[in-house]
Scaffold this motif. Sequence first.
Motif, PDB file in Angstrom:
ATOM      1  N   GLU A   8       8.073  11.702  10.106  1.00  0.00           N
ATOM      2  CA  GLU A   8       8.201  10.254   9.902  1.00  0.00           C
ATOM      3  C   GLU A   8       7.676   9.498  11.122  1.00  0.00           C
ATOM      4  N   ASP A   9       7.910  10.036  12.314  1.00  0.00           N
ATOM      5  CA  ASP A   9       7.386   9.409  13.537  1.00  0.00           C
ATOM      6  C   ASP A   9       5.859   9.393  13.531  1.00  0.00           C
ATOM      7  N   VAL A  10       5.252  10.476  13.049  1.00  0.00           N
ATOM      8  CA  VAL A  10       3.784  10.539  12.982  1.00  0.00           C
ATOM      9  C   VAL A  10       3.269   9.498  11.993  1.00  0.00           C
ATOM     10  N   ARG A  11       3.899   9.383  10.822  1.00  0.00           N
ATOM     11  CA  ARG A  11       3.502   8.365   9.838  1.00  0.00           C
ATOM     12  C   ARG A  11       3.631   6.958  10.432  1.00  0.00           C
ATOM     13  N   GLU A  12       4.737   6.713  11.118  1.00  0.00           N
ATOM     14  CA  GLU A  12       4.944   5.405  11.749  1.00  0.00           C
ATOM     15  C   GLU A  12       3.902   5.154  12.836  1.00  0.00           C
ATOM     16  N   ALA A  13       3.542   6.187  13.581  1.00  0.00           N
ATOM     17  CA  ALA A  13       2.522   6.044  14.627  1.00  0.00           C
ATOM     18  C   ALA A  13       1.181   5.668  14.012  1.00  0.00           C
ATOM     19  N   ARG A  14       0.828   6.300  12.878  1.00  0.00           N
ATOM     20  CA  ARG A  14      -0.428   5.946  12.209  1.00  0.00           C
ATOM     21  C   ARG A  14      -0.430   4.471  11.825  1.00  0.00           C
ATOM     22  N   ALA A  15       0.688   3.992  11.316  1.00  0.00           N
ATOM     23  CA  ALA A  15       0.780   2.582  10.916  1.00  0.00           C
ATOM     24  C   ALA A  15       0.694   1.660  12.135  1.00  0.00           C
ATOM     25  N   LYS A  16       1.447   1.972  13.174  1.00  0.00           N
ATOM     26  CA  LYS A  16       1.449   1.120  14.378  1.00  0.00           C
ATOM     27  C   LYS A  16       0.093   1.112  15.068  1.00  0.00           C
ATOM     28  N   LEU A  17      -0.542   2.276  15.165  1.00  0.00           N
ATOM     29  CA  LEU A  17      -1.858   2.337  15.808  1.00  0.00           C
ATOM     30  C   LEU A  17      -2.889   1.572  14.997  1.00  0.00           C
ATOM     31  N   GLY A  18      -2.769   1.606  13.681  1.00  0.00           N
ATOM     32  CA  GLY A  18      -3.667   0.810  12.847  1.00  0.00           C
ATOM     33  C   GLY A  18      -3.509  -0.672  13.135  1.00  0.00           C
ATOM     34  N   ARG A  19      -2.262  -1.124  13.277  1.00  0.00           N
ATOM     35  CA  ARG A  19      -2.028  -2.538  13.605  1.00  0.00           C
ATOM     36  C   ARG A  19      -2.600  -2.875  14.985  1.00  0.00           C
ATOM     37  N   MET A  20      -2.569  -1.913  15.892  1.00  0.00           N
ATOM     38  CA  MET A  20      -3.057  -2.152  17.260  1.00  0.00           C
ATOM     39  C   MET A  20      -4.583  -2.091  17.346  1.00  0.00           C
ATOM     40  N   PRO A  23      -9.254  -3.761  12.779  1.00  0.00           N
ATOM     41  CA  PRO A  23      -9.345  -5.107  12.228  1.00  0.00           C
ATOM     42  C   PRO A  23      -8.628  -5.115  10.874  1.00  0.00           C
ATOM     43  N   GLY A  24      -7.776  -6.056  10.658  1.00  0.00           N
ATOM     44  CA  GLY A  24      -7.018  -6.106   9.415  1.00  0.00           C
ATOM     45  C   GLY A  24      -5.669  -5.427   9.514  1.00  0.00           C
ATOM     46  N   GLY A  25      -5.515  -4.524  10.490  1.00  0.00           N
ATOM     47  CA  GLY A  25      -4.225  -3.916  10.766  1.00  0.00           C
ATOM     48  C   GLY A  25      -3.731  -2.860   9.804  1.00  0.00           C
ATOM     49  N   ASN A  26      -4.618  -2.326   8.957  1.00  0.00           N
ATOM     50  CA  ASN A  26      -4.191  -1.242   8.071  1.00  0.00           C
ATOM     51  C   ASN A  26      -3.892   0.012   8.875  1.00  0.00           C
ATOM     52  N   ALA A  27      -3.026   0.866   8.334  1.00  0.00           N
ATOM     53  CA  ALA A  27      -2.695   2.126   9.013  1.00  0.00           C
ATOM     54  C   ALA A  27      -3.952   2.956   9.228  1.00  0.00           C
ATOM     55  N   LEU A  28      -3.966   3.720  10.318  1.00  0.00           N
ATOM     56  CA  LEU A  28      -5.059   4.664  10.516  1.00  0.00           C
ATOM     57  C   LEU A  28      -5.043   5.664   9.376  1.00  0.00           C
ATOM     58  N   THR A  29      -6.213   6.085   8.944  1.00  0.00           N
ATOM     59  CA  THR A  29      -6.275   7.182   7.987  1.00  0.00           C
ATOM     60  C   THR A  29      -5.965   8.468   8.745  1.00  0.00           C
ATOM     61  N   ALA A  30      -5.669   9.521   8.019  1.00  0.00           N
ATOM     62  CA  ALA A  30      -5.435  10.809   8.674  1.00  0.00           C
ATOM     63  C   ALA A  30      -6.675  11.231   9.459  1.00  0.00           C
ATOM     64  N   GLN A  31      -7.868  10.990   8.902  1.00  0.00           N
ATOM     65  CA  GLN A  31      -9.106  11.374   9.576  1.00  0.00           C
ATOM     66  C   GLN A  31      -9.294  10.576  10.866  1.00  0.00           C
ATOM     67  N   ALA A  36      -8.838  10.460  16.958  1.00  0.00           N
ATOM     68  CA  ALA A  36      -8.163   9.929  18.144  1.00  0.00           C
ATOM     69  C   ALA A  36      -7.474  11.036  18.932  1.00  0.00           C
ATOM     70  N   LEU A  37      -6.954  12.047  18.215  1.00  0.00           N
ATOM     71  CA  LEU A  37      -6.246  13.142  18.871  1.00  0.00           C
ATOM     72  C   LEU A  37      -7.166  14.267  19.321  1.00  0.00           C
ATOM     73  N   GLY A  38      -8.430  14.217  18.912  1.00  0.00           N
ATOM     74  CA  GLY A  38      -9.378  15.257  19.293  1.00  0.00           C
ATOM     75  C   GLY A  38      -9.179  16.554  18.537  1.00  0.00           C
ATOM     76  N   LEU A  39      -8.635  16.465  17.326  1.00  0.00           N
ATOM     77  CA  LEU A  39      -8.428  17.662  16.511  1.00  0.00           C
ATOM     78  C   LEU A  39      -9.703  18.013  15.753  1.00  0.00           C
ATOM     79  N   SER A  40      -9.755  19.209  15.200  1.00  0.00           N
ATOM     80  CA  SER A  40     -10.899  19.669  14.411  1.00  0.00           C
ATOM     81  C   SER A  40     -11.115  18.755  13.217  1.00  0.00           C
ATOM     82  N   GLU A  41     -12.328  18.293  13.051  1.00  0.00           N
ATOM     83  CA  GLU A  41     -12.646  17.436  11.903  1.00  0.00           C
ATOM     84  C   GLU A  41     -12.555  18.225  10.598  1.00  0.00           C
ATOM     85  N   ASP A  42     -12.719  19.540  10.656  1.00  0.00           N
ATOM     86  CA  ASP A  42     -12.692  20.368   9.443  1.00  0.00           C
ATOM     87  C   ASP A  42     -11.287  20.549   8.881  1.00  0.00           C
TER      88      ASP A  42
END
Length: 90
Positions: A8-20, A23-31, A36-42
């Motif tokens: 739930e914290d990760v979901r909330e972080a996606r939403a908050k980072l999207g607002r930050m 543009p428009g403040g939508n939640a970050l997508t998982a991709q 942002a985290l430098g994880l494997s794109e695959d």
Amino acid sequence: MKSMMTGEDVREARAKLGRMWKPGGNALTAQELVRALGLSEDHGTDHVYNMEKGKSAVSGTIEMLLRIYLAGGVPPDDVAIFKEAPKRAR
């Protein structure tokens, strides 16, 4: 150190980072979070969804990055989080 961040914290972080950051403040997508985290794109999106569902633990490194970002830190300039959608054929 055991992670204290939950799915739930990760979901909330996606939403908050999207607002930050977006543009428009939508939640970050998982991709976008993967980039942002430098994880494997695959396989990174699967990992994000698994963390959010509680199927994978949130690593200490990911937790630390999310905490830094939520406190106002940003990824390095060479990290492209947002990619333009391909143009649709007319």
